[in-house]
Design an enzyme around this catalytic site. Structure first.
Site, PDB file in Angstrom:
ATOM      1  CD  GLN A 172       2.829   8.134   7.483  1.00  0.00           C
ATOM      2  OE1 GLN A 172       3.046   9.079   8.364  1.00  0.00           O
ATOM      3  NE2 GLN A 172       2.485   6.943   7.933  1.00  0.00           N
TER       4      GLN A 172
ATOM      5  CE  LYS B 262      -1.275   6.207   8.863  1.00  0.00           C
ATOM      6  NZ  LYS B 262      -0.350   5.350   9.725  1.00  0.00           N
TER       7      LYS B 262
HETATM    8  N1  PMP Z   1      -0.322   4.483   3.613  1.00  0.00           N
HETATM    9  C1  PMP Z   1       0.526   5.166   4.450  1.00  0.00           C
HETATM   10  C2  PMP Z   1       1.870   5.614   3.645  1.00  0.00           C
HETATM   11  C3  PMP Z   1       0.525   4.817   5.725  1.00  0.00           C
HETATM   12  O1  PMP Z   1       1.615   5.157   6.470  1.00  0.00           O
HETATM   13  C4  PMP Z   1      -0.574   3.870   6.211  1.00  0.00           C
HETATM   14  C5  PMP Z   1      -0.733   3.706   7.689  1.00  0.00           C
HETATM   15  N2  PMP Z   1       0.511   3.333   8.258  1.00  0.00           N
HETATM   16  C6  PMP Z   1      -1.652   3.697   5.238  1.00  0.00           C
HETATM   17  C7  PMP Z   1      -1.661   3.951   4.188  1.00  0.00           C
HETATM   18  C8  PMP Z   1      -2.865   3.016   6.152  1.00  0.00           C
HETATM   19  O2  PMP Z   1      -3.587   3.932   7.181  1.00  0.00           O
HETATM   20  P1  PMP Z   1      -4.548   3.339   7.771  1.00  0.00           P
HETATM   21  O3  PMP Z   1      -4.144   2.128   8.561  1.00  0.00           O
HETATM   22  O4  PMP Z   1      -5.033   4.493   8.780  1.00  0.00           O
HETATM   23  O5  PMP Z   1      -5.934   3.132   6.839  1.00  0.00           O
END
Ligand code: PMP
Length: 415
Positions: A212, A235
């Site tokens: 984030q 993201k």
């Molecule tokens: N860490 C944080 C702070 C997140 O917001 C997210 C996704 N919501 C993740 C890890 C995991 O990311 P991903 O699902 O893209 O592997």
């Protein structure tokens, strides 16, 4: 960034940038889409879509394997994307950037390789009270396997880490401190530079979950002083299925491989295999070629907009959104840290988040309701779920005004 620094930058024209995003042009349930779910996944600009399609239309072939023109082009673009991400993060060299499927895989990689090699019975693995499940469970599994202790940096009711507790936590046998830079559930921006410094002073390494942070703040891994930094492409205006792990070269050199097979080797005999050089040693098999190439385009796009301008614009939106939401009776913000980015989590008295989310969707507002993969955070606040609006640079103040009005309408319906 200071308010003065932000004020000297030419403001970002979110309305004009929206034209770059095909998905933002649609109506949902007869209303113009108001997309406030970028913390779950951002939207994709045309330039990134073109890069994805360009690979499939022109350069489709495998990387690092062919002498033919298409494979050379694909390899050049794949490696050039790595260099762009390296510069975006200010890593020392491209060998410090390992392509992964995303933050989850990046953290699992560190836990499974560095963790297995370095964490022993009785050692401490330190995380924080506001971590996403992907920065909890891999460490839990590692600690169970090794007989190590999982220690938690507590947080205050505002959603700020109680760093006064860190020295106590670091006084045992700390091996790694793994913390999020920006909380996806609360929006808190954590002082990861200070945390990394204190971890190092205690002999531990520091992993930053940057899922984030990378889309919203200018990240400089060397200035942060972290040893590992994990991010997700989807993201950051990139495609799904691609992300990266930054790791300090000295650590990567010592780490055992993650997955094994093709590409991660330099020679294979039945008696013995010699592993490839960095970073390929950590990229077994055919990678997400199109995803990595498009991720390079996403990084270019973000840099063209400018990370400082993005941070300044989003800070204005967050301020505006906070004021608008706090004017709604019965609405309680969850996460009121002094330093916040891009996330407005809240609950509305008398409105179940699932009902609220559905009523908002009927008004064209896309946001997230649930535990946001941060169940310990929900438990801390005594709620099962929150409603979360999350911002990106393509949002405008009017998106937040629309959210405020739609919550008021939903409240009337639910009353
Ligand atoms: N860490 C944080 C702070 C997140 O917001 C997210 C996704 N919501 C993740 C890890 C995991 O990311 P991903 O699902 O893209 O592997």
């Amino acid at each position: 960034m200071t308010a003065t620094a932000a004020a000297t930058l030419p403001a970002l024209d979110a309305q004009a940038l929206r034209a770059d995003f095909p998905a933002l042009q649609q109506t949902v349930h007869g209303r113009p889409l108001v997309y406030l779910d970028s913390a779950a996944s951002s939207q994709t600009p045309r330039r990134v879509l073109d890069a994805l399609l360009g690979y499939y239309e022109n350069d489709r072939s495998n990387v690092h394997r062919g002498v033919h023109e298409l494979s050379q082009r694909a390899t050049d673009k794949y490696e050039s994307a790595r260099i762009r991400l390296q510069r975006f993060l200010n890593a020392s060299g491209p060998e410090e950037i390992v392509w992964t499927r995303g933050t989850t895989e990046s953290i699992n990689l560190v836990a499974a390789t560095w963790g297995r090699a370095n964490v022993r019975a009785g050692d401490d693995v330190i995380i924080s009270a506001m971590e996403h499940h992907s920065n909890i469970v891999p460490w839990q599994v590692l600690c169970q396997e090794k007989g190590a202790n999982l220690r938690i940096i507590p947080m205050s009711h505002a959603g700020e880490l109680r760093l006064s507790e860190l020295d106590r936590l670091l006084s045992g046998r700390p091996r790694i401190v793994a913390v999020t830079q920006v909380s996806n559930a609360l929006g808190t921006v954590n002082p990861v530079r200070e945390i990394a410094e204190r971890a190092h002073a205690a002999g531990a390494v520091c992993l930053v979950d940057g899922a984030q942070a990378a889309p919203h703040l200018q990240v400089d891994v060397r200035a942060l002083g972290c040893d590992f930094f994990a991010l997700s492409g989807h993201k950051m205006c990139g495609p799904t299925g691609i992300g990266a792990l930054y790791a300090r070269r000295a650590l990567l050199e010592e780490m055992p491989p993650y997955q094994t097979g093709g590409d991660m080797i330099s020679s294979v005999r039945f008696e013995k295999t010699v592993y490839n050089e960095l970073p390929y040693r950590f990229e077994a098999g055919t990678p997400m070629i199109a995803g990595a190439i498009a991720m390079g385009a996403a990084v270019d796009y973000l840099e063209n907009v400018g990370m400082e301008r993005i941070a300044a614009h989003e800070a204005d939106l967050l301020h505006h959104g906070t004021e608008r939401l706090c004017a709604i009776r019965g609405l309680r913000l969850i996460g009121t840290a002094r330093d916040k980015a891009s996330v407005l989590s809240f609950e509305v008295e008398g409105a179940h988040p699932a009902d609220l989310g559905t009523l908002l969707d009927r008004q064209g507002i896309a946001l997230r309701v649930g535990h946001h993969c941060a169940e310990p955070v929900m438990r801390f606040y005594g709620v099962a779920a929150t409603t979360r609006a999350s911002l990106a640079f393509y949002n405008t103040r009017s998106d937040l005004d629309a959210l405020g009005a739609a919550i008021e309408t939903a409240k009337e319906i639910l009353a």
